[in-house]
Scaffold this motif. Structure first.
Motif, PDB file in Angstrom:
ATOM      1  N   PRO A  41       0.758  -1.007  -0.305  1.00  0.00           N
ATOM      2  CA  PRO A  41      -0.045  -0.250   0.077  1.00  0.00           C
ATOM      3  C   PRO A  41       1.350   0.848   0.117  1.00  0.00           C
ATOM      4  CG  PRO A  41      -0.607  -2.160   1.836  1.00  0.00           C
ATOM      5  CD  PRO A  41      -0.016  -2.002   0.602  1.00  0.00           C
ATOM      6  N   ARG A  42       2.100   1.065   0.698  1.00  0.00           N
ATOM      7  CA  ARG A  42       2.948   2.146   1.056  1.00  0.00           C
ATOM      8  C   ARG A  42       3.004   3.249  -0.621  1.00  0.00           C
ATOM      9  NH1 ARG A  42       2.311   5.317   5.351  1.00  0.00           N
ATOM     10  NH2 ARG A  42       2.165   4.920   7.096  1.00  0.00           N
ATOM     11  N   LEU A  43       3.733   1.525  -1.273  1.00  0.00           N
ATOM     12  CA  LEU A  43       4.158   1.561  -3.140  1.00  0.00           C
ATOM     13  C   LEU A  43       3.471   2.543  -4.007  1.00  0.00           C
ATOM     14  CD1 LEU A  43       6.399   1.184  -4.966  1.00  0.00           C
ATOM     15  CD2 LEU A  43       5.284  -1.144  -4.885  1.00  0.00           C
ATOM     16  N   LEU A  44       1.234   1.688  -3.054  1.00  0.00           N
ATOM     17  CA  LEU A  44       0.945   3.094  -4.599  1.00  0.00           C
ATOM     18  C   LEU A  44       1.157   4.075  -3.821  1.00  0.00           C
ATOM     19  CD1 LEU A  44      -1.733  -0.516  -4.171  1.00  0.00           C
ATOM     20  CD2 LEU A  44       0.411   0.558  -6.411  1.00  0.00           C
ATOM     21  N   ASN A  45       0.976   4.247  -3.602  1.00  0.00           N
ATOM     22  CA  ASN A  45       1.141   6.114  -2.771  1.00  0.00           C
ATOM     23  C   ASN A  45       2.336   6.786  -3.826  1.00  0.00           C
ATOM     24  OD1 ASN A  45      -0.584   6.321  -1.010  1.00  0.00           O
ATOM     25  ND2 ASN A  45       1.067   5.456   0.140  1.00  0.00           N
ATOM     26  N   HIS A  46       3.530   6.003  -4.416  1.00  0.00           N
ATOM     27  CA  HIS A  46       4.512   6.343  -4.857  1.00  0.00           C
ATOM     28  C   HIS A  46       4.594   6.044  -6.827  1.00  0.00           C
ATOM     29  CE1 HIS A  46       5.815   8.393  -1.440  1.00  0.00           C
ATOM     30  NE2 HIS A  46       6.345   7.113  -1.244  1.00  0.00           N
ATOM     31  N   SER A  47       3.774   4.618  -6.903  1.00  0.00           N
ATOM     32  CA  SER A  47       4.074   3.939  -8.039  1.00  0.00           C
ATOM     33  C   SER A  47       2.776   3.246  -8.334  1.00  0.00           C
ATOM     34  CB  SER A  47       5.310   3.492  -8.186  1.00  0.00           C
ATOM     35  OG  SER A  47       6.026   2.553  -9.133  1.00  0.00           O
ATOM     36  N   THR A  48       2.930   2.320  -9.793  1.00  0.00           N
ATOM     37  CA  THR A  48       2.482   1.662  -9.767  1.00  0.00           C
ATOM     38  C   THR A  48       2.679   0.168 -10.335  1.00  0.00           C
ATOM     39  OG1 THR A  48       2.563   2.331 -12.427  1.00  0.00           O
ATOM     40  CG2 THR A  48       0.870   3.321 -11.446  1.00  0.00           C
ATOM     41  N   VAL A  49       1.771  -0.785  -9.720  1.00  0.00           N
ATOM     42  CA  VAL A  49       2.783  -1.706  -9.905  1.00  0.00           C
ATOM     43  C   VAL A  49       3.676  -2.515 -10.969  1.00  0.00           C
ATOM     44  CG1 VAL A  49       1.433  -2.996  -7.783  1.00  0.00           C
ATOM     45  CG2 VAL A  49       0.896  -3.224 -10.681  1.00  0.00           C
ATOM     46  N   ASP A  50       3.014  -1.609 -12.476  1.00  0.00           N
ATOM     47  CA  ASP A  50       3.312  -2.189 -13.385  1.00  0.00           C
ATOM     48  C   ASP A  50       4.761  -1.692 -13.565  1.00  0.00           C
ATOM     49  OD1 ASP A  50       2.129  -0.337 -14.413  1.00  0.00           O
ATOM     50  OD2 ASP A  50       0.859  -0.880 -15.834  1.00  0.00           O
ATOM     51  N   LEU A  71       2.471  -8.673  -4.360  1.00  0.00           N
ATOM     52  CA  LEU A  71       3.234  -7.738  -5.825  1.00  0.00           C
ATOM     53  C   LEU A  71       2.814  -8.351  -7.333  1.00  0.00           C
ATOM     54  CD1 LEU A  71       4.429  -4.814  -6.570  1.00  0.00           C
ATOM     55  CD2 LEU A  71       6.975  -6.026  -6.516  1.00  0.00           C
ATOM     56  N   LEU A  72       3.268  -9.326  -7.056  1.00  0.00           N
ATOM     57  CA  LEU A  72       2.735 -10.352  -8.210  1.00  0.00           C
ATOM     58  C   LEU A  72       1.657 -10.544  -8.586  1.00  0.00           C
ATOM     59  CD1 LEU A  72       6.022 -12.981  -7.299  1.00  0.00           C
ATOM     60  CD2 LEU A  72       6.041 -10.918  -8.706  1.00  0.00           C
ATOM     61  N   ARG A  73       0.718 -10.443  -7.540  1.00  0.00           N
ATOM     62  CA  ARG A  73      -0.581 -10.503  -7.879  1.00  0.00           C
ATOM     63  C   ARG A  73      -1.661  -9.498  -8.096  1.00  0.00           C
ATOM     64  NH1 ARG A  73      -4.454 -13.777  -4.398  1.00  0.00           N
ATOM     65  NH2 ARG A  73      -4.026 -16.173  -3.700  1.00  0.00           N
ATOM     66  N   ALA A  74      -0.895  -8.348  -7.824  1.00  0.00           N
ATOM     67  CA  ALA A  74      -1.351  -7.271  -8.700  1.00  0.00           C
ATOM     68  C   ALA A  74      -0.942  -7.289 -10.414  1.00  0.00           C
ATOM     69  CB  ALA A  74      -0.818  -5.928  -8.099  1.00  0.00           C
ATOM     70  N   ASN A  79      -5.701  -7.047 -15.730  1.00  0.00           N
ATOM     71  CA  ASN A  79      -6.585  -6.948 -17.580  1.00  0.00           C
ATOM     72  C   ASN A  79      -5.476  -7.500 -18.152  1.00  0.00           C
ATOM     73  OD1 ASN A  79      -9.183  -7.710 -16.163  1.00  0.00           O
ATOM     74  ND2 ASN A  79      -9.191  -5.288 -16.383  1.00  0.00           N
ATOM     75  N   GLU A  80      -4.130  -6.342 -18.317  1.00  0.00           N
ATOM     76  CA  GLU A  80      -2.833  -6.644 -19.481  1.00  0.00           C
ATOM     77  C   GLU A  80      -1.405  -6.725 -18.469  1.00  0.00           C
ATOM     78  OE1 GLU A  80      -3.037  -3.171 -21.265  1.00  0.00           O
ATOM     79  OE2 GLU A  80      -4.823  -3.695 -22.492  1.00  0.00           O
ATOM     80  N   PRO A  81      -1.681  -8.321 -18.057  1.00  0.00           N
ATOM     81  CA  PRO A  81      -0.170  -8.560 -16.344  1.00  0.00           C
ATOM     82  C   PRO A  81       0.994  -7.437 -17.942  1.00  0.00           C
ATOM     83  CG  PRO A  81      -1.277 -10.245 -17.903  1.00  0.00           C
ATOM     84  CD  PRO A  81      -2.557  -9.623 -18.328  1.00  0.00           C
ATOM     85  N   PRO A  82       1.592  -6.942 -16.721  1.00  0.00           N
ATOM     86  CA  PRO A  82       3.230  -6.401 -17.281  1.00  0.00           C
ATOM     87  C   PRO A  82       4.128  -7.486 -17.771  1.00  0.00           C
ATOM     88  CG  PRO A  82       3.756  -6.431 -15.242  1.00  0.00           C
ATOM     89  CD  PRO A  82       1.390  -6.967 -15.677  1.00  0.00           C
ATOM     90  N   SER A  83       5.140  -7.079 -18.106  1.00  0.00           N
ATOM     91  CA  SER A  83       6.053  -8.910 -18.215  1.00  0.00           C
ATOM     92  C   SER A  83       6.926  -8.926 -16.963  1.00  0.00           C
ATOM     93  CB  SER A  83       7.272  -7.658 -18.997  1.00  0.00           C
ATOM     94  OG  SER A  83       8.302  -6.615 -18.679  1.00  0.00           O
ATOM     95  N   ALA A 109       4.599 -14.400 -13.858  1.00  0.00           N
ATOM     96  CA  ALA A 109       4.121 -13.030 -13.730  1.00  0.00           C
ATOM     97  C   ALA A 109       5.675 -12.718 -12.824  1.00  0.00           C
ATOM     98  CB  ALA A 109       3.864 -12.722 -12.235  1.00  0.00           C
ATOM     99  N   TYR A 110       6.712 -13.618 -12.947  1.00  0.00           N
ATOM    100  CA  TYR A 110       8.273 -13.538 -12.064  1.00  0.00           C
ATOM    101  C   TYR A 110       9.130 -14.211 -13.056  1.00  0.00           C
ATOM    102  CZ  TYR A 110       7.915 -17.274  -9.254  1.00  0.00           C
ATOM    103  OH  TYR A 110       7.814 -18.670  -8.817  1.00  0.00           O
TER     104      TYR A 110
END
Length: 266
Positions: A41-50, A71-74, A79-83, A109-110
């Protein structure tokens, strides 16, 4: 190089403090170090997961890696998983976290890169050096170098001369400081005090010191005062939202809040 603290609480998160978690950015590359409990949740204040480019984990205790799972779940279940996200960790350190879901669920995802503490390798624009430092499980002290700055991070460690090698001349020494003045006897080989972190920072000639992994309920003022007994350069306590631009000159040892975000004074 910019460091954003996501959390700095040892053992378990509190209502106001996540466990260890640090976002390091340089040349557009975002490296997440130690995604411990409650750091997502703190990360999401500064960055998107992708937007996270890689993850680096010091050791396998969950207060340093548990939030790798959400993080890996997100990323993997979007809908459009990043690399696939590169994840760097000591051998076996994230096995338990990755086993929380069936292997096929997040397999795409990883991409896991396991290393042995003592190895040196590149992660994006960072030259990464590691040291095996004493802890209850294998722990990698981490030194990140760019052309402009050096960040040294202990992970969790007990006393060791290798801490001095890790922190030598660093622009920022991010040091575990679980206790203020004395570690309980049974844990003394595996954890540090704020006082000893200050001694290491002084002896290593670090420009700045940030204390992290304080035991829940510890008065941060006492930890800062203990470290300041020997370290007279700027120092502070890791707190969510604290942003440090390594290489910037800092003339004081305190931090202030501006627009809801903690910064070093300058």
């Amino acid at each position: 190089m910019q460091l954003t603290v996501l959390g700095g609480c040892g053992a378990w998160p509190t209502a106001v403090q996540a466990c260890s978690g640090y976002l390091v950015e340089y040349a557009g590359f975002r490296l997440l170090i130690d995604p411990g409990y409650a750091t997502l949740p703190r990360l999401l204040n500064h960055s998107t997961v992708d937007a996270v480019n890689a993850v680096l984990i010091s050791h396998g205790h969950p207060d340093h890696c548990a939030d790798l799972n959400p993080l890996l779940r997100a990323r993997g279940l979007s809908n459009e998983p990043p690399s696939a996200l590169p994840v760097y960790a000591p051998h076996g350190a994230v096995d338990a976290v990755l086993a929380l879901d069936k292997p096929s669920m997040l397999a795409e995802a990883y991409h896991l890169h396991e290393f042995t503490p003592g190895d040196r390798f590149a992660i994006g624009p960072f030259t990464t050096e590691t040291w095996l430092l004493p802890h209850f499980v294998p722990n990698a002290g981490i030194r990140l170098t760019t052309p402009e700055a050096v960040l040294a991070y202990t992970g969790d460690t007990g006393p060791s001369p290798d801490v001095l090698c890790l922190a030598q001349g660093a622009d920022l020494f991010l040091s575990e400081a679980t206790y203020v003045h004395q570690v309980p006897t049974a844990d003394a080989p595996y954890l540090l005090t704020a006082r000893l972190a200050g001694q290491y920072a002084h002896q290593a000639g670090a420009a700045r010191l940030m204390l992290t992994h304080l035991w829940p309920g510890t008065d941060p003022t006492l930890s800062q005062e203990a470290a300041a007994e020997t370290f007279t350069h700027p120092l502070c306590i890791a707190a969510p939202g604290l942003i440090t631009n390594l290489g910037d000159e800092v003339k004081t040892s305190t931090s202030v809040e501006r627009n809801g975000t903690l910064h070093w004074n300058s």
